[in-house]
Design a protein around this motif. Structure first.
Motif, mmCIF file in Angstrom:
data_model
loop_
_atom_site.group_PDB
_atom_site.id
_atom_site.type_symbol
_atom_site.label_atom_id
_atom_site.label_comp_id
_atom_site.label_asym_id
_atom_site.label_seq_id
_atom_site.Cartn_x
_atom_site.Cartn_y
_atom_site.Cartn_z
ATOM 1 N N PHE A 77 2.505 52.760 52.759
ATOM 2 C CA PHE A 77 3.363 53.850 52.279
ATOM 3 C C PHE A 77 4.447 54.241 53.299
ATOM 4 O O PHE A 77 4.920 55.372 53.307
ATOM 5 N N THR A 78 4.824 53.290 54.150
ATOM 6 C CA THR A 78 5.873 53.552 55.148
ATOM 7 C C THR A 78 7.241 53.522 54.473
ATOM 8 O O THR A 78 7.587 52.571 53.776
ATOM 9 N N THR A 79 8.024 54.577 54.666
ATOM 10 C CA THR A 79 9.386 54.621 54.137
ATOM 11 C C THR A 79 10.312 55.254 55.172
ATOM 12 O O THR A 79 9.850 55.910 56.108
ATOM 13 N N PHE A 80 11.620 55.050 54.974
ATOM 14 C CA PHE A 80 12.626 55.580 55.894
ATOM 15 C C PHE A 80 13.716 56.277 55.094
ATOM 16 O O PHE A 80 14.158 55.786 54.054
ATOM 17 N N SER A 81 14.150 57.414 55.597
ATOM 18 C CA SER A 81 15.185 58.178 54.905
ATOM 19 C C SER A 81 16.585 57.750 55.314
ATOM 20 O O SER A 81 17.566 58.094 54.653
ATOM 21 N N SER A 82 16.686 56.990 56.404
ATOM 22 C CA SER A 82 18.002 56.552 56.882
ATOM 23 C C SER A 82 17.863 55.262 57.674
ATOM 24 O O SER A 82 16.792 54.955 58.210
ATOM 25 N N PRO A 83 18.950 54.478 57.762
ATOM 26 C CA PRO A 83 18.916 53.266 58.589
ATOM 27 C C PRO A 83 18.573 53.560 60.055
ATOM 28 O O PRO A 83 17.873 52.778 60.693
ATOM 29 N N SER A 84 19.045 54.663 60.597
ATOM 30 C CA SER A 84 18.776 54.988 62.000
ATOM 31 C C SER A 84 17.284 55.220 62.239
ATOM 32 O O SER A 84 16.751 54.867 63.295
ATOM 33 N N GLU A 85 16.614 55.791 61.248
ATOM 34 C CA GLU A 85 15.169 56.010 61.373
ATOM 35 C C GLU A 85 14.426 54.675 61.391
ATOM 36 O O GLU A 85 13.506 54.474 62.186
ATOM 37 N N GLN A 86 14.844 53.755 60.530
ATOM 38 C CA GLN A 86 14.209 52.433 60.521
ATOM 39 C C GLN A 86 14.519 51.666 61.806
ATOM 40 O O GLN A 86 13.660 50.970 62.346
ATOM 41 N N GLU A 87 15.740 51.799 62.304
ATOM 42 C CA GLU A 87 16.099 51.136 63.557
ATOM 43 C C GLU A 87 15.216 51.614 64.705
ATOM 44 O O GLU A 87 14.750 50.802 65.527
ATOM 45 N N SER A 88 14.952 52.908 64.790
ATOM 46 C CA SER A 88 14.076 53.443 65.842
ATOM 47 C C SER A 88 12.685 52.846 65.733
ATOM 48 O O SER A 88 12.068 52.480 66.747
ATOM 49 N N TYR A 89 12.181 52.734 64.513
ATOM 50 C CA TYR A 89 10.865 52.131 64.276
ATOM 51 C C TYR A 89 10.840 50.683 64.769
ATOM 52 O O TYR A 89 9.915 50.256 65.476
ATOM 53 N N ILE A 90 11.865 49.920 64.400
ATOM 54 C CA ILE A 90 11.927 48.501 64.758
ATOM 55 C C ILE A 90 12.006 48.322 66.274
ATOM 56 O O ILE A 90 11.307 47.482 66.857
ATOM 57 N N ARG A 91 12.861 49.098 66.926
ATOM 58 C CA ARG A 91 13.022 48.953 68.375
ATOM 59 C C ARG A 91 11.744 49.335 69.128
ATOM 60 O O ARG A 91 11.393 48.686 70.112
ATOM 61 N N GLN A 92 11.061 50.366 68.661
ATOM 62 C CA GLN A 92 9.810 50.748 69.315
ATOM 63 C C GLN A 92 8.765 49.651 69.162
ATOM 64 O O GLN A 92 8.063 49.298 70.127
ATOM 65 N N TRP A 93 8.658 49.097 67.943
ATOM 66 C CA TRP A 93 7.710 48.003 67.688
ATOM 67 C C TRP A 93 7.999 46.827 68.609
ATOM 68 O O TRP A 93 7.092 46.243 69.204
#
Length: 467
Positions: free
Chosen positions: A64-80
């Protein structure tokens, strides 16, 4: 001074067909490629990944992971990524509009995604799954906009299609469509293994590496092997998306046909997927002990103590989980198939030709201890080595030394019909025109309404409305 140095660097734009948190190969491997190409700072790297609307995110992303904006998804990806590489990556990350095709279980581009890279920045493009990215492309010709376009073939689409209804006929058509679009849009093609279909101007080389976490696990197992502790206390397992075409059909058939010879064998299967219930039913019918579990991260401590990884899949191009198992110091039992040629150099890779060979290799693997992975072989599995292989076969260093003429990036609509004198240009022009109409796009299998991004995606990505 700094600006002039930046302007002389190669700019490599990597386009791919998936993004985290979808744990698929085309989300993970291009991400690592971008990180390691950018690591030495000698090149400017941009990774271009799909952005999905909230509706599609709910269909694709796990837990159920979702993102409200591209910047939020980018932060997730970079942390991973940084949790796995232990260094801060210096590449840019951009998004293109995408839609999820439920029937194909794939994300498809919407609109002309080459426009995500401005013309003044366009230099070298790497298309991860070039056929997938260009089946329905309508816009600037990739080979015109970029001075060099390199396609990396990840997926054995023909093998998957053959298993569907009317599969042989569909595979016949798809083979020629794939060759067509890859030829008109790529200068050079890298096939990860000979398991893919052949392409013009192609070379076979595994340019993928292993998540560094698995190499660290392997080092700890190496230390355990050279101490008084037993490094591997569990038996055999398999992990993969739980659909029949991902090796489960072959594995359960082998176990069913050789239950007598494999008496006493216990196997654990881990995965999630559309065929989970059917796999559980088939496993319960066996006299052998075959336990079916939900999917987990292959780096989970649960897997560290397994000694033998069974992987009879023949639909992979280069199986990521096989590389991960070898990196962790395990014995791998796999089929004599082109997708496994890269792994034959490792002493812990046990190849079989038929059912009897599978029985012999499995029994022997369970009775022995894995050979210690040498530093040299460990390096071969790393992303550092994979990046070296990519730079070598793509000849980027030689390309940079040459002054390649960069063509105009005007759209075909404004180009002279004189291009039709050249067969390839004419073919590309035909593809451009055909894919500009919803009726022909639908006939080709495109998602309805994917010719241009909708207003919601344009707003979320901050893109201008197409003219």
């Amino acid at each position: 001074m700094t600006e002039s140095i930046e302007n002389t660097k190669q700019h490599i734009a990597i386009f791919t067909t998936a993004s985290l948190p979808w744990m698929t190969g085309t989300a993970v491997n291009p991400l690592f490629r971008a990180a390691y190409l950018a690591k030495d700072g000698e090149r400017k790297i941009t990774l271009v990944i799909p952005w999905l609307s909230l509706k599609d995110q709910k269909l694709v992303y796990p837990n159920f992971t979702t993102f409200s904006s591209p910047s939020e998804q980018e932060s997730y990806i970079r942390q991973w990524l940084e949790e796995r590489t232990a260094f801060v990556s210096g590449f840019d990350l951009r998004f293109y509009p995408g839609k999820f095709a439920v029937d194909k279980r794939s994300i498809l581009p919407v609109g002309d995604i080459s426009e995500i890279i401005p013309d003044e920045e366009a230099d070298i493009a790497v298309l991860e799954e070039p056929e997938h990215l260009t089946w329905f492309h309508h816009g600037k010709r990739w080979k015109t906009k970029f001075r060099l376009v390199i396609g990396i073939i990840h997926t054995n689409y023909l093998e998957y299609v053959k298993r569907e209804k009317n599969g042989l006929f569909q595979a016949f058509l798809l083979k020629y469509v794939n060759r067509w679009v890859v030829r008109i849009y790529c200068h050079k093609v890298i096939r990860l293994s000979a398991a893919t279909q052949d392409y013009p101007r192609s070379i076979i080389c595994n340019v993928h590496g292993v998540n560094p976490k698995f190499l660290e696990i392997g080092k700890k197992k190496f230390e355990q092997q050279h101490s008084s502790n037993r490094a591997f206390t569990k038996g055999a397992y398999y992990i993969g998306k739980m659909v029949w075409s991902k090796g489960y059909e072959e594995l359960l058939k082998l176990l069913r046909n050789h239950q007598k010879e494999l008496a006493g064998l216990e196997v654990d299967l881990y995965g999630n997927g559309e065929d989970s219930d059917q796999v559980k039913v088939a496993a319960k019918k066996l006299k052998l002990t075959v336990r079916v579990h939900p999917g987990r991260d292959h780096a989970d401590p649960l897997f560290h103590d397994y000694k033998v990884f069974l992987n009879p899949s023949t639909t992979d191009v280069v199986c990521t989980t096989t590389a991960e198992a070898l990196a962790m110091g395990k014995i791998v039992v796999c089929a004599n198939h082109p997708s496994n040629n890269f792994f034959k150099q490792f002493s812990n890779c046990r190849i079989y030709d038929d059912g009897n060979g599978f029985v012999e290799a499995t029994r022997k693997a369970l009775s022995e201890e894995p050979a210690s992975l040498t530093d040299t072989k460990r390096y071969v599995l790393s992303w550092e080595a994979a990046t070296e292989r990519f730079l070598r076969v793509s000849e980027l260093n030689q390309v940079f030394a040459k002054e390649l003429e960069k063509n105009s990036s005007k759209k075909f609509a404004s180009m002279s019909l004189n291009l039709q004198k050249n067969m390839e240009d004419a073919s590309a022009y035909f593809h451009y025109v055909a894919l500009g109409f919803e009726t022909t796009r639908k006939a080709f299998g495109a998602i309805p309404g994917s010719l241009y991004p909708d207003e919601e995606q344009l707003k979320e990505l901050g893109l201008a409305t197409p003219v």
